[in-house]
Scaffold this active site. Sequence first.
Site, PDB file in Angstrom:
ATOM      1  N   CYS A  47      20.219  -7.631  12.612  1.00 41.09           N
ATOM      2  CA  CYS A  47      19.343  -7.789  11.445  1.00 41.09           C
ATOM      3  C   CYS A  47      20.144  -7.385  10.209  1.00 41.09           C
ATOM      4  O   CYS A  47      21.261  -6.871  10.312  1.00 41.09           O
ATOM      5  CB  CYS A  47      18.116  -6.892  11.594  1.00 41.09           C
ATOM      6  SG  CYS A  47      18.550  -5.133  11.695  1.00 41.09           S
TER       7      CYS A  47
ATOM      8  N   HIS B 216      22.301   1.713  17.320  1.00 46.61           N
ATOM      9  CA  HIS B 216      22.217   1.980  18.754  1.00 46.61           C
ATOM     10  C   HIS B 216      22.856   0.868  19.581  1.00 46.61           C
ATOM     11  O   HIS B 216      22.178   0.054  20.193  1.00 46.61           O
ATOM     12  CB  HIS B 216      20.747   2.168  19.153  1.00 46.61           C
ATOM     13  CG  HIS B 216      20.225   3.524  18.803  1.00 46.61           C
ATOM     14  ND1 HIS B 216      18.893   3.787  18.627  1.00 46.61           N
ATOM     15  CD2 HIS B 216      20.868   4.701  18.602  1.00 46.61           C
ATOM     16  CE1 HIS B 216      18.742   5.082  18.322  1.00 46.61           C
ATOM     17  NE2 HIS B 216      19.926   5.632  18.306  1.00 46.61           N
TER      18      HIS B 216
ATOM     19  N   HIS C 207      19.382   4.693  10.803  1.00 44.59           N
ATOM     20  CA  HIS C 207      18.031   5.162  11.152  1.00 44.59           C
ATOM     21  C   HIS C 207      17.440   6.120  10.121  1.00 44.59           C
ATOM     22  O   HIS C 207      16.244   6.418  10.171  1.00 44.59           O
ATOM     23  CB  HIS C 207      18.063   5.869  12.516  1.00 44.59           C
ATOM     24  CG  HIS C 207      18.736   5.069  13.578  1.00 44.59           C
ATOM     25  ND1 HIS C 207      20.031   5.325  14.009  1.00 44.59           N
ATOM     26  CD2 HIS C 207      18.317   3.986  14.275  1.00 44.59           C
ATOM     27  CE1 HIS C 207      20.358   4.436  14.935  1.00 44.59           C
ATOM     28  NE2 HIS C 207      19.351   3.608  15.104  1.00 44.59           N
TER      29      HIS C 207
ATOM     30  N   GLU D   8      14.831   7.768  13.739  1.00 40.98           N
ATOM     31  CA  GLU D   8      14.063   7.292  12.579  1.00 40.98           C
ATOM     32  C   GLU D   8      12.842   8.184  12.327  1.00 40.98           C
ATOM     33  O   GLU D   8      12.491   8.473  11.181  1.00 40.98           O
ATOM     34  CB  GLU D   8      13.618   5.843  12.793  1.00 40.98           C
ATOM     35  CG  GLU D   8      12.998   5.245  11.538  1.00 40.98           C
ATOM     36  CD  GLU D   8      12.399   3.869  11.763  1.00 40.98           C
ATOM     37  OE1 GLU D   8      11.348   3.593  11.147  1.00 40.98           O
ATOM     38  OE2 GLU D   8      12.959   3.068  12.537  1.00 40.98           O
TER      39      GLU D   8
ATOM     40  N   THR E 184       9.712   1.589  12.087  1.00 39.88           N
ATOM     41  CA  THR E 184       9.937   0.164  11.791  1.00 39.88           C
ATOM     42  C   THR E 184      10.233  -0.679  13.031  1.00 39.88           C
ATOM     43  O   THR E 184      10.257  -1.902  12.946  1.00 39.88           O
ATOM     44  CB  THR E 184      11.119  -0.016  10.810  1.00 39.88           C
ATOM     45  OG1 THR E 184      12.305   0.487  11.441  1.00 39.88           O
ATOM     46  CG2 THR E 184      10.880   0.688   9.498  1.00 39.88           C
TER      47      THR E 184
ATOM     48  N   CYS F 180       9.458  -3.701  10.731  1.00 38.36           N
ATOM     49  CA  CYS F 180      10.329  -4.544   9.919  1.00 38.36           C
ATOM     50  C   CYS F 180      10.293  -5.996  10.370  1.00 38.36           C
ATOM     51  O   CYS F 180       9.929  -6.316  11.501  1.00 38.36           O
ATOM     52  CB  CYS F 180      11.752  -3.991   9.919  1.00 38.36           C
ATOM     53  SG  CYS F 180      12.718  -4.474  11.345  1.00 38.36           S
TER      54      CYS F 180
ATOM     55  N   SER G 253      20.443  -4.531  17.172  1.00 40.33           N
ATOM     56  CA  SER G 253      21.749  -3.880  17.000  1.00 40.33           C
ATOM     57  C   SER G 253      22.801  -4.434  17.968  1.00 40.33           C
ATOM     58  O   SER G 253      23.873  -3.866  18.112  1.00 40.33           O
ATOM     59  CB  SER G 253      21.620  -2.358  17.152  1.00 40.33           C
ATOM     60  OG  SER G 253      20.718  -2.013  18.176  1.00 40.33           O
TER      61      SER G 253
END
Length: 316
Positions: free
Chosen positions: A19, A48, A81, A133, A172, A202, A274
């Site tokens: 992303c 991650h 994060h 996060e 998110t 997100c 990720s």
Amino acid sequence: MATSKRPLTLLIAAPRGFCAGVDRAIHIVELAIQRYGAPVYVRHEIVHNKFVVDTLRAKGAVFVRELDEVPDGVPVVFSAHGVPKAVPAKAESRGLSYLDATCPLVSKVHRQAERLVESGRHILFIGHAGHPEVIGTFGQVPEGAMTLIETAEDAETLAPTDPSNLAFLTQTTLSVDDTAEIIAVLQRRFPEIKSPRGEDICYATSNRQSAVKEIAGRCDAMLVIGAPYSSNSVRLVEVAEREGVRARLIGRAAEIDFGWLDGVETLGLTAGASAPEVLVREVVDLLAEHFEVQEVPVDGVEERMVFKLPRGLEAA
């Protein structure tokens, strides 16, 4: 004598993989190494994914758990994060130059948390205990200003001191469906609860979950490329299973269990936010050694989100 390979139809979900926030975070570490020279220290894994972390380590990044492990006089990068406010404050007190690679969508949640607490509301934060996060978001506000809600059951049993003065925010990278269920409980029990402005989950998390739902009905099984501690990747497995498809999380192609693929004629494939596309191709290549693979392109939402780099790095 050549053995004929069994045919396998491969549906590769779109969108998948990196992303904008992950892309930006990795780019920040690479540019910091270019600008300052190695080593550049990174507090926690930048994202991650072991492959990504190992690649950056080979370029000169040093990953540490805490700021205390960072020597004086070297730059430090904070992971995508997000970090508690105490971390940059400590870096400043030590005179360390730091770059914050927190995803802008996570930073947006941080700012909302601050504003809600300033306006006197108690925040119910929907997320997973111990996730970086969540730790980072809790670290934006005074202790006791937020309560963690992990399940719909938590939402049912919660007994706040002032039910008329609540707000909720979310991590998110959650399951869109699970979160909607928890929010429905909160809104039923506390009709005056203040919702976040816009969706906290997100765009990339939502899009990847929708993409899995899109292909699940056409698959016999699904592989998700991602780390076991990557929240958004684990959610993709759960989404597939909820749609009635058996699914497995793998980190790399080498983790494919070919016995598990017995009888599978159509396989779904996706990657968490990720996981880089190179790992998707690695999986496709290994499958092609065992099967006569027919890749079926799947159209999905085209993601055009790009986040600006921190000031001082744009010119690097």
